[in-house]
Design an enzyme around this catalytic site. Sequence first.
Site, PDB file in Angstrom:
ATOM      1  CB  ILE A 117     -19.741 -36.174  40.763  1.00 40.51           C
ATOM      2  CG1 ILE A 117     -18.665 -35.353  41.477  1.00 40.51           C
ATOM      3  CG2 ILE A 117     -21.111 -35.593  41.061  1.00 40.51           C
ATOM      4  CD1 ILE A 117     -17.370 -35.274  40.767  1.00 40.51           C
ATOM      5  CE1 TYR A 161     -18.239 -35.553  37.122  1.00 47.59           C
ATOM      6  CE2 TYR A 161     -16.584 -35.893  35.415  1.00 47.59           C
ATOM      7  CZ  TYR A 161     -17.130 -35.107  36.415  1.00 47.59           C
ATOM      8  OH  TYR A 161     -16.589 -33.886  36.711  1.00 47.59           O
ATOM      9  CB  CYS A 162     -24.088 -37.135  35.160  1.00 50.50           C
ATOM     10  SG  CYS A 162     -24.940 -38.675  35.528  1.00 50.50           S
ATOM     11  NE  ARG A 163     -28.155 -35.367  41.184  1.00 51.72           N
ATOM     12  CZ  ARG A 163     -28.924 -36.253  41.822  1.00 51.72           C
ATOM     13  NH1 ARG A 163     -28.552 -36.749  42.968  1.00 51.72           N
ATOM     14  NH2 ARG A 163     -30.078 -36.621  41.305  1.00 51.72           N
TER      15      ARG A 163
END
Length: 172
Positions: A154, A125-127
């Site tokens: 996120i 996952y990332c932003r």
Amino acid sequence: MNEKKYFLSMLIISISLISVVLYGCINKDIKTEQEINISEQIVIDDLDGEKEEIEIIAEDVAEVIPISVEKAYEIISSSGDYVVLDVRSQQEYSEEHIQDAILIPVSELEGRLDELPVNKPIITYCRIGGRSTSAADILVKNGFTPVYNMLGGIEEWISERYPTVEGNQPDN
């Protein structure tokens, strides 16, 4: 008739062994293909003396599996044996991240693959999803499987009010 059954059984076993060998010999440095198709034609003599063509196709498709934030939360909160990989920057991670997530920024991932277990499923996952898609592709191309990409990142995790923590990653 028994000879024909024996021959076909041996052919199937041979094809299976060839597939296993080919799978084991796939060069992990290939960066341009996610799908490997091997197609070859074999001509066999039938017991009647007729020639018969059989096309054999072996396919090894390793791909990133997209999952929703909801599904990721279910997996993580059920204490599933998954690696949660945050591929954002150190600053972003320090501000807020998923508990027990490992931080390896996507720009460093290829050089740090040895820090990840190859025998566990990985959720990236990332932003919002762009960097984690790239990271998941890198993982798959380097033999990690299964690899899940959390869609929405996120930001969606936070909007669903799932728990996060602050701070740096603990030293190992």
